[in-house]
Write a protein that holds these residues in place. Structure first.
Motif, PDB file in Angstrom:
ATOM      1  N   ALA A 100      -1.430  -6.721  12.068  1.00 46.35           N
ATOM      2  CA  ALA A 100      -2.704  -6.623  12.786  1.00 46.35           C
ATOM      3  C   ALA A 100      -3.885  -7.064  11.911  1.00 46.35           C
ATOM      4  CB  ALA A 100      -2.921  -5.190  13.278  1.00 46.35           C
ATOM      5  N   GLY A 101      -3.600  -7.409  10.650  1.00 47.37           N
ATOM      6  CA  GLY A 101      -4.644  -7.906   9.771  1.00 47.37           C
ATOM      7  C   GLY A 101      -5.258  -6.879   8.839  1.00 47.37           C
ATOM      8  N   TYR A 102      -4.589  -5.742   8.654  1.00 46.16           N
ATOM      9  CA  TYR A 102      -5.112  -4.679   7.791  1.00 46.16           C
ATOM     10  C   TYR A 102      -4.121  -4.379   6.684  1.00 46.16           C
ATOM     11  CZ  TYR A 102      -8.378  -4.021  11.611  1.00 46.16           C
ATOM     12  OH  TYR A 102      -9.344  -4.230  12.573  1.00 46.16           O
ATOM     13  N   ASP A 103      -4.593  -4.401   5.441  1.00 49.29           N
ATOM     14  CA  ASP A 103      -3.747  -4.065   4.299  1.00 49.29           C
ATOM     15  C   ASP A 103      -3.973  -2.587   3.960  1.00 49.29           C
ATOM     16  OD1 ASP A 103      -2.329  -3.756   1.959  1.00 49.29           O
ATOM     17  OD2 ASP A 103      -3.543  -5.158   0.800  1.00 49.29           O
ATOM     18  N   ILE A 104      -2.999  -1.768   4.297  1.00 49.41           N
ATOM     19  CA  ILE A 104      -3.104  -0.330   4.034  1.00 49.41           C
ATOM     20  C   ILE A 104      -2.072   0.121   3.010  1.00 49.41           C
ATOM     21  CG2 ILE A 104      -4.142   0.208   6.268  1.00 49.41           C
ATOM     22  CD1 ILE A 104      -1.263   1.243   7.049  1.00 49.41           C
ATOM     23  N   SER A 105      -1.545  -0.829   2.243  1.00 52.56           N
ATOM     24  CA  SER A 105      -0.494  -0.485   1.278  1.00 52.56           C
ATOM     25  C   SER A 105      -0.966   0.566   0.272  1.00 52.56           C
ATOM     26  CB  SER A 105       0.004  -1.738   0.554  1.00 52.56           C
ATOM     27  OG  SER A 105      -1.076  -2.424  -0.060  1.00 52.56           O
ATOM     28  N   GLY A 106      -2.250   0.625   0.009  1.00 51.36           N
ATOM     29  CA  GLY A 106      -2.782   1.629  -0.907  1.00 51.36           C
ATOM     30  C   GLY A 106      -2.699   3.049  -0.381  1.00 51.36           C
ATOM     31  N   LEU A 107      -2.356   3.201   0.893  1.00 52.06           N
ATOM     32  CA  LEU A 107      -2.225   4.533   1.495  1.00 52.06           C
ATOM     33  C   LEU A 107      -0.857   5.158   1.277  1.00 52.06           C
ATOM     34  CD1 LEU A 107      -3.866   4.137   5.030  1.00 52.06           C
ATOM     35  CD2 LEU A 107      -4.763   5.394   3.077  1.00 52.06           C
ATOM     36  N   ALA A 108       0.042   4.464   0.577  1.00 48.10           N
ATOM     37  CA  ALA A 108       1.414   4.962   0.424  1.00 48.10           C
ATOM     38  C   ALA A 108       1.477   6.414  -0.047  1.00 48.10           C
ATOM     39  CB  ALA A 108       2.209   4.046  -0.479  1.00 48.10           C
ATOM     40  N   PRO A 109       0.726   6.822  -1.078  1.00 48.34           N
ATOM     41  CA  PRO A 109       0.808   8.225  -1.501  1.00 48.34           C
ATOM     42  C   PRO A 109       0.350   9.201  -0.406  1.00 48.34           C
ATOM     43  CG  PRO A 109      -0.216   6.900  -3.224  1.00 48.34           C
ATOM     44  CD  PRO A 109      -0.107   6.032  -2.010  1.00 48.34           C
ATOM     45  N   ARG A 110      -0.688   8.831   0.300  1.00 50.34           N
ATOM     46  CA  ARG A 110      -1.182   9.734   1.354  1.00 50.34           C
ATOM     47  C   ARG A 110      -0.219   9.756   2.537  1.00 50.34           C
ATOM     48  NH1 ARG A 110      -6.880  10.730   3.688  1.00 50.34           N
ATOM     49  NH2 ARG A 110      -6.477  12.760   4.626  1.00 50.34           N
ATOM     50  N   MET A 111       0.427   8.628   2.840  1.00 46.23           N
ATOM     51  CA  MET A 111       1.430   8.616   3.904  1.00 46.23           C
ATOM     52  C   MET A 111       2.617   9.485   3.507  1.00 46.23           C
ATOM     53  SD  MET A 111       1.437   4.844   5.674  1.00 46.23           S
ATOM     54  CE  MET A 111       1.323   3.835   4.222  1.00 46.23           C
ATOM     55  N   ALA A 112       3.012   9.445   2.255  1.00 47.83           N
ATOM     56  CA  ALA A 112       4.117  10.283   1.789  1.00 47.83           C
ATOM     57  C   ALA A 112       3.747  11.761   1.924  1.00 47.83           C
ATOM     58  CB  ALA A 112       4.452   9.956   0.338  1.00 47.83           C
ATOM     59  N   GLN A 113       2.490  12.096   1.613  1.00 54.75           N
ATOM     60  CA  GLN A 113       2.028  13.478   1.766  1.00 54.75           C
ATOM     61  C   GLN A 113       2.100  13.898   3.232  1.00 54.75           C
ATOM     62  OE1 GLN A 113      -1.537  14.055   3.044  1.00 54.75           O
ATOM     63  NE2 GLN A 113      -1.258  16.256   2.988  1.00 54.75           N
TER      64      GLN A 113
END
Length: 143
Positions: free
Chosen positions: A124-137
């Motif tokens: 969709a055009g959004y780089d959210i890879s930096g959210l990995a730790p918060r997604m794991a939480q």
């Protein structure tokens, strides 16, 4: 208007106008979600005007303002069930679409893999890879 489809249930968009709502309804969206606080920025459309346009065109309206860059677990706790229960497909908007994407990603992390979520956001055009730790939480909340 720049609508970006994440999956069959939700798309996101940067700020819309009341004039965009007829087209949003014509495209088949059932629920319009505003994740941007009213008067966040000078000149943005009033949420009351957008709500009136949504109602005029038969869309469900959800006003769930979230401060940019400060998405809390409470915000996610509100977003997740709202998306589950909303008429589909949903179009969520904010200033750029990123805030809506992050809300979706963090709520989806409770039920889906981070890899799948990151891929959908990237498409969709959004780089959210930096959210990995918060997604794991968030994924840990369902354990």
């Amino acid at each position: 208007m720049d609508i970006r489809k994440i999956d069959d249930t939700i798309s996101v968009a940067p700020q819309i106008t009341a004039n965009d709502v007829a087209e949003i309804a014509r495209l088949g969206y059932k629920t319009l979600v505003a994740n941007r606080p009213d008067q966040e920025e000078f000149g943005q459309p009033a949420m009351a005007d957008l709500e009136a346009a949504a109602q005029e065109h038969g869309l469900s309206w959800v006003y769930m303002p979230v401060e940019s860059g400060h998405i809390t677990d409470d915000d996610i706790d509100q977003f997740a069930p709202m998306i589950r229960e909303a008429g589909k497909p949903v179009l969520a908007f904010c200033r750029s679409g990123t805030r809506c994407t992050v809300l979706w990603a963090l709520s989806a992390a409770r039920d889906s893999s981070a890899q799948e979520i990151v891929a959908k956001a990237r498409n969709a055009g959004y780089d959210i890879s930096g959210l990995a730790p918060r997604m794991a939480q968030q994924a840990g909340l369902n354990k």
